[in-house]
Motif scaffolding. Structure first.
Motif, PDB file in Angstrom:
ATOM      1  N   TYR A 136       0.823  -1.205   0.000  1.00 20.47           N
ATOM      2  CA  TYR A 136       0.000   0.000   0.000  1.00 20.47           C
ATOM      3  C   TYR A 136       0.863   1.263   0.000  1.00 20.47           C
ATOM      4  O   TYR A 136       0.589   2.222  -0.732  1.00 20.47           O
ATOM      5  N   LYS A 137       1.918   1.273   0.798  1.00 17.65           N
ATOM      6  CA  LYS A 137       2.772   2.449   0.884  1.00 17.65           C
ATOM      7  C   LYS A 137       3.507   2.734  -0.420  1.00 17.65           C
ATOM      8  O   LYS A 137       3.865   3.886  -0.694  1.00 17.65           O
ATOM      9  N   ASP A 138       3.743   1.702  -1.222  1.00 17.43           N
ATOM     10  CA  ASP A 138       4.449   1.886  -2.491  1.00 17.43           C
ATOM     11  C   ASP A 138       3.533   2.341  -3.615  1.00 17.43           C
ATOM     12  O   ASP A 138       4.014   2.658  -4.710  1.00 17.43           O
ATOM     13  N   LEU A 139       2.225   2.363  -3.387  1.00 15.78           N
ATOM     14  CA  LEU A 139       1.295   2.759  -4.437  1.00 15.78           C
ATOM     15  C   LEU A 139       1.363   4.262  -4.677  1.00 15.78           C
ATOM     16  O   LEU A 139       1.614   5.042  -3.752  1.00 15.78           O
ATOM     17  N   PRO A 140       1.124   4.722  -5.913  1.00 15.05           N
ATOM     18  CA  PRO A 140       1.007   6.161  -6.173  1.00 15.05           C
ATOM     19  C   PRO A 140      -0.162   6.746  -5.380  1.00 15.05           C
ATOM     20  O   PRO A 140      -1.099   6.031  -5.005  1.00 15.05           O
ATOM     21  N   ARG A 141      -0.110   8.046  -5.151  1.00 14.53           N
ATOM     22  CA  ARG A 141      -1.114   8.684  -4.301  1.00 14.53           C
ATOM     23  C   ARG A 141      -2.524   8.487  -4.840  1.00 14.53           C
ATOM     24  O   ARG A 141      -3.459   8.196  -4.080  1.00 14.53           O
ATOM     25  N   ASN A 142      -2.713   8.641  -6.159  1.00 15.54           N
ATOM     26  CA  ASN A 142      -4.067   8.513  -6.711  1.00 15.54           C
ATOM     27  C   ASN A 142      -4.582   7.078  -6.611  1.00 15.54           C
ATOM     28  O   ASN A 142      -5.770   6.841  -6.391  1.00 15.54           O
ATOM     29  N   VAL A 143      -3.672   6.088  -6.742  1.00 15.35           N
ATOM     30  CA  VAL A 143      -4.086   4.687  -6.613  1.00 15.35           C
ATOM     31  C   VAL A 143      -4.440   4.367  -5.168  1.00 15.35           C
ATOM     32  O   VAL A 143      -5.372   3.592  -4.899  1.00 15.35           O
ATOM     33  N   LYS A 144      -3.700   4.951  -4.224  1.00 20.24           N
ATOM     34  CA  LYS A 144      -4.038   4.759  -2.808  1.00 20.24           C
ATOM     35  C   LYS A 144      -5.464   5.228  -2.533  1.00 20.24           C
ATOM     36  O   LYS A 144      -6.231   4.558  -1.849  1.00 20.24           O
ATOM     37  N   GLN A 145      -5.796   6.422  -3.073  1.00 18.57           N
ATOM     38  CA  GLN A 145      -7.127   6.960  -2.828  1.00 18.57           C
ATOM     39  C   GLN A 145      -8.197   6.091  -3.475  1.00 18.57           C
ATOM     40  O   GLN A 145      -9.267   5.870  -2.900  1.00 18.57           O
ATOM     41  N   ASP A 146      -7.915   5.576  -4.669  1.00 18.92           N
ATOM     42  CA  ASP A 146      -8.869   4.670  -5.330  1.00 18.92           C
ATOM     43  C   ASP A 146      -9.094   3.427  -4.484  1.00 18.92           C
ATOM     44  O   ASP A 146     -10.228   2.950  -4.332  1.00 18.92           O
ATOM     45  N   PHE A 147      -8.002   2.887  -3.923  1.00 18.08           N
ATOM     46  CA  PHE A 147      -8.104   1.696  -3.080  1.00 18.08           C
ATOM     47  C   PHE A 147      -8.961   1.971  -1.847  1.00 18.08           C
ATOM     48  O   PHE A 147      -9.834   1.176  -1.488  1.00 18.08           O
ATOM     49  N   LEU A 148      -8.730   3.111  -1.210  1.00 19.62           N
ATOM     50  CA  LEU A 148      -9.514   3.468  -0.020  1.00 19.62           C
ATOM     51  C   LEU A 148     -10.978   3.657  -0.376  1.00 19.62           C
ATOM     52  O   LEU A 148     -11.866   3.223   0.374  1.00 19.62           O
ATOM     53  N   ASP A 149     -11.252   4.289  -1.513  1.00 15.59           N
ATOM     54  CA  ASP A 149     -12.639   4.510  -1.930  1.00 15.59           C
ATOM     55  C   ASP A 149     -13.353   3.195  -2.210  1.00 15.59           C
ATOM     56  O   ASP A 149     -14.540   3.037  -1.898  1.00 15.59           O
ATOM     57  N   VAL A 150     -12.649   2.233  -2.814  1.00 18.21           N
ATOM     58  CA  VAL A 150     -13.247   0.924  -3.073  1.00 18.21           C
ATOM     59  C   VAL A 150     -13.575   0.229  -1.749  1.00 18.21           C
ATOM     60  O   VAL A 150     -14.656  -0.344  -1.587  1.00 18.21           O
ATOM     61  N   CYS A 151     -12.649   0.288  -0.809  1.00 17.39           N
ATOM     62  CA  CYS A 151     -12.860  -0.365   0.491  1.00 17.39           C
ATOM     63  C   CYS A 151     -14.022   0.249   1.260  1.00 17.39           C
ATOM     64  O   CYS A 151     -14.670  -0.429   2.057  1.00 17.39           O
ATOM     65  N   MET A 152     -14.286   1.535   1.025  1.00 19.98           N
ATOM     66  CA  MET A 152     -15.371   2.212   1.741  1.00 19.98           C
ATOM     67  C   MET A 152     -16.668   2.237   0.943  1.00 19.98           C
ATOM     68  O   MET A 152     -17.664   2.798   1.398  1.00 19.98           O
ATOM     69  N   GLY A 153     -16.665   1.662  -0.244  1.00 21.72           N
ATOM     70  CA  GLY A 153     -17.884   1.608  -1.036  1.00 21.72           C
ATOM     71  C   GLY A 153     -18.209   2.878  -1.770  1.00 21.72           C
ATOM     72  O   GLY A 153     -19.347   3.067  -2.222  1.00 21.72           O
ATOM     73  N   LYS A 154     -17.224   3.759  -1.930  1.00 19.86           N
ATOM     74  CA  LYS A 154     -17.454   5.009  -2.652  1.00 19.86           C
ATOM     75  C   LYS A 154     -17.150   4.878  -4.141  1.00 19.86           C
ATOM     76  O   LYS A 154     -17.516   5.756  -4.923  1.00 19.86           O
ATOM     77  N   ARG A 155     -16.483   3.797  -4.505  1.00 22.55           N
ATOM     78  CA  ARG A 155     -16.032   3.638  -5.881  1.00 22.55           C
ATOM     79  C   ARG A 155     -16.105   2.159  -6.253  1.00 22.55           C
ATOM     80  O   ARG A 155     -15.825   1.290  -5.430  1.00 22.55           O
ATOM     81  N   GLY A 156     -16.481   1.890  -7.477  1.00 22.42           N
ATOM     82  CA  GLY A 156     -16.536   0.517  -7.942  1.00 22.42           C
ATOM     83  C   GLY A 156     -15.167   0.011  -8.370  1.00 22.42           C
ATOM     84  O   GLY A 156     -14.207   0.775  -8.492  1.00 22.42           O
ATOM     85  N   ILE A 157     -15.082  -1.281  -8.610  1.00 16.91           N
ATOM     86  CA  ILE A 157     -13.843  -1.906  -9.072  1.00 16.91           C
ATOM     87  C   ILE A 157     -13.825  -1.869 -10.601  1.00 16.91           C
ATOM     88  O   ILE A 157     -14.833  -2.176 -11.236  1.00 16.91           O
ATOM     89  N   PRO A 158     -12.711  -1.501 -11.220  1.00 20.77           N
ATOM     90  CA  PRO A 158     -12.634  -1.499 -12.688  1.00 20.77           C
ATOM     91  C   PRO A 158     -12.633  -2.927 -13.228  1.00 20.77           C
ATOM     92  O   PRO A 158     -11.586  -3.536 -13.441  1.00 20.77           O
ATOM     93  N   LEU A 159     -13.804  -3.482 -13.464  1.00 22.72           N
ATOM     94  CA  LEU A 159     -13.934  -4.886 -13.846  1.00 22.72           C
ATOM     95  C   LEU A 159     -13.454  -5.169 -15.261  1.00 22.72           C
ATOM     96  O   LEU A 159     -13.327  -6.322 -15.651  1.00 22.72           O
ATOM     97  N   HIS A 160     -13.193  -4.108 -16.042  1.00 20.04           N
ATOM     98  CA  HIS A 160     -12.655  -4.340 -17.385  1.00 20.04           C
ATOM     99  C   HIS A 160     -11.150  -4.569 -17.349  1.00 20.04           C
ATOM    100  O   HIS A 160     -10.548  -4.824 -18.397  1.00 20.04           O
ATOM    101  N   TYR A 161     -10.524  -4.494 -16.171  1.00 16.38           N
ATOM    102  CA  TYR A 161      -9.117  -4.870 -16.053  1.00 16.38           C
ATOM    103  C   TYR A 161      -9.020  -6.398 -16.087  1.00 16.38           C
ATOM    104  O   TYR A 161      -9.857  -7.084 -15.506  1.00 16.38           O
ATOM    105  N   GLY A 162      -7.991  -6.898 -16.745  1.00 20.48           N
ATOM    106  CA  GLY A 162      -7.881  -8.326 -17.016  1.00 20.48           C
ATOM    107  C   GLY A 162      -8.089  -9.226 -15.818  1.00 20.48           C
ATOM    108  O   GLY A 162      -8.852 -10.196 -15.882  1.00 20.48           O
ATOM    109  N   VAL A 163      -7.428  -8.932 -14.690  1.00 23.46           N
ATOM    110  CA  VAL A 163      -7.483  -9.837 -13.537  1.00 23.46           C
ATOM    111  C   VAL A 163      -8.892  -9.910 -12.959  1.00 23.46           C
ATOM    112  O   VAL A 163      -9.379 -10.987 -12.600  1.00 23.46           O
ATOM    113  N   PHE A 164      -9.595  -8.769 -12.884  1.00 27.53           N
ATOM    114  CA  PHE A 164     -10.963  -8.761 -12.374  1.00 27.53           C
ATOM    115  C   PHE A 164     -11.916  -9.381 -13.387  1.00 27.53           C
ATOM    116  O   PHE A 164     -12.835 -10.116 -13.032  1.00 27.53           O
ATOM    117  N   PHE A 165     -11.693  -9.067 -14.647  1.00 29.19           N
ATOM    118  CA  PHE A 165     -12.548  -9.559 -15.726  1.00 29.19           C
ATOM    119  C   PHE A 165     -12.551 -11.085 -15.764  1.00 29.19           C
ATOM    120  O   PHE A 165     -13.606 -11.715 -15.847  1.00 29.19           O
TER     121      PHE A 165
END
Length: 325
Positions: free
Chosen positions: A112-141
């Motif tokens: 987590y600490k090695d992530l870029p600042r914007n990716v950290k915020q995206d991760f936090l938003d997903v964990c709190m239910g404020k943002r969806g997961i990008p399901l079109h990314y290969g691993v999620f898809f």
């Protein structure tokens, strides 16, 4: 976790020393030496194996809490309907709660600490239910539409894109055939066989220009030759080319490649072989190109009315309100 790991290896070290000491006493003949050596190596490997399993289980239990339960659970019912009720999901209440959970896993915290600042915020938003997961990314898809785990779910999406009900019966190896010694394998995302015998190759591509139509032709050619070899071997002299099944290729583009650019309201294009007079030929190849960027543009400020629109919105959007819609 680190202290437990050190404790385990210290314990293992002392067991090894004790085993060596005991065996050294009994090494009085060559035959006995051979038997005891074999027993010693087997015992040592067995202990190492069980300690590895023990450590893996402990690490998994420690690592799992950083993910909200909604990411671990099945967000679809058995029939394939999306369970979007708020009671289904259990998110963290605040960023502080997420950070506390991260500190329970030193490994996850370092990542987590090695992530870029914007990716950290995206991760936090997903964990709190404020943002969806990008399901079109290969691993999620691939996880969402795994033909082995979720064949009915995949079948529903394919039915909407193809415009007819289909049923997935089995997955096919996504690794192509190596034609020559110095050649390389083509690696596809998802390949399945339908109940009617047709084969579907489903691809997701973030950058459209990296997936030209000619690449699709290579995938189709590989699947055709694999089917040809299988049927030729099975039927021998009775084989005919009419036995070859339809090979349907579907590509979902986050960014539409220039060679497929059309007006922004068109987000699905269907390609099949035709003569210059418009007569459709009975070719085994069919292509479908789905432009997610055009879909997002065409659905701006518009409600979702069809199941196809719901699927594409789920795969393309990270807006929680639109996903729940």
């Amino acid at each position: 976790l680190t202290l437990d790991l050190v404790h385990n290896y210290v314990l293992l070290y002392h067991i090894k020393r004790l085993t060596v000491h005991i065996f050294h006493i009994f090494l009085t003949s060559n035959l006995l030496h051979t038997v005891v050596s074999f027993f010693y190596k087997f015992t040592w490997q067995l202990l190492a194996y069980f300690l590895t399993i023990h450590f893996t289980i402990r690490f998994t239990k420690c690592y799992r809490p950083i993910f909200p339960s909604c990411l671990q659970s099945n967000i679809f019912t058995q029939e394939g309907k999306c369970m979007a009720q708020s009671s289904t999901f259990k998110f963290f209440n605040s960023e502080k709660d997420v950070i506390i959970a991260l500190y329970k896993s030193p490994e996850a915290l370092l990542i987590y600490k090695d992530l870029p600042r914007n990716v950290k915020q995206d991760f936090l938003d997903v964990c709190m239910g404020k943002r969806g997961i990008p399901l079109h990314y290969g691993v999620f898809f691939k996880a969402l539409l795994s033909p082995d785990k979720h064949p009915k779910r995949l079948g529903r999406l394919l039915s909407q894109i193809l415009g007819q009900p289909v049923e997935v019966v089995s997955s096919i190896s996504n690794e192509g055939t190596k034609i020559c010694d110095k050649g390389s394998f083509v690696l596809m995302d998802i390949v399945v066989r339908l109940l009617n015998g047709e084969i579907v190759n489903l691809e997701i591509q973030k950058v459209g220009y990296l997936f030209p139509v000619k690449r699709f032709d290579c995938y189709c050619a590989d699947l055709t030759m694999r089917e040809y070899s299988r049927l030729r071997e099975a039927h021998g002299k009775d084989f005919t080319y009419d036995m070859l099944p339809k090979i349907i290729s579907i590509a979902l583009f986050e960014t539409t490649p220039s060679e497929l650019s059309v007006d922004s309201s068109t987000y699905i294009q269907h390609s099949q072989m035709r003569t210059e007079y418009g007569r459709a030929l009975n070719s085994v190849h069919e292509h479908y190109y789905v432009s997610l960027d055009n879909f997002a543009h065409s659905m701006h400020n518009k409600p979702i009315k069809t199941e196809l629109e719901a699927w594409l919105m789920l795969l393309n959007s990270v807006n929680i309100e639109r996903i729940n819609e």
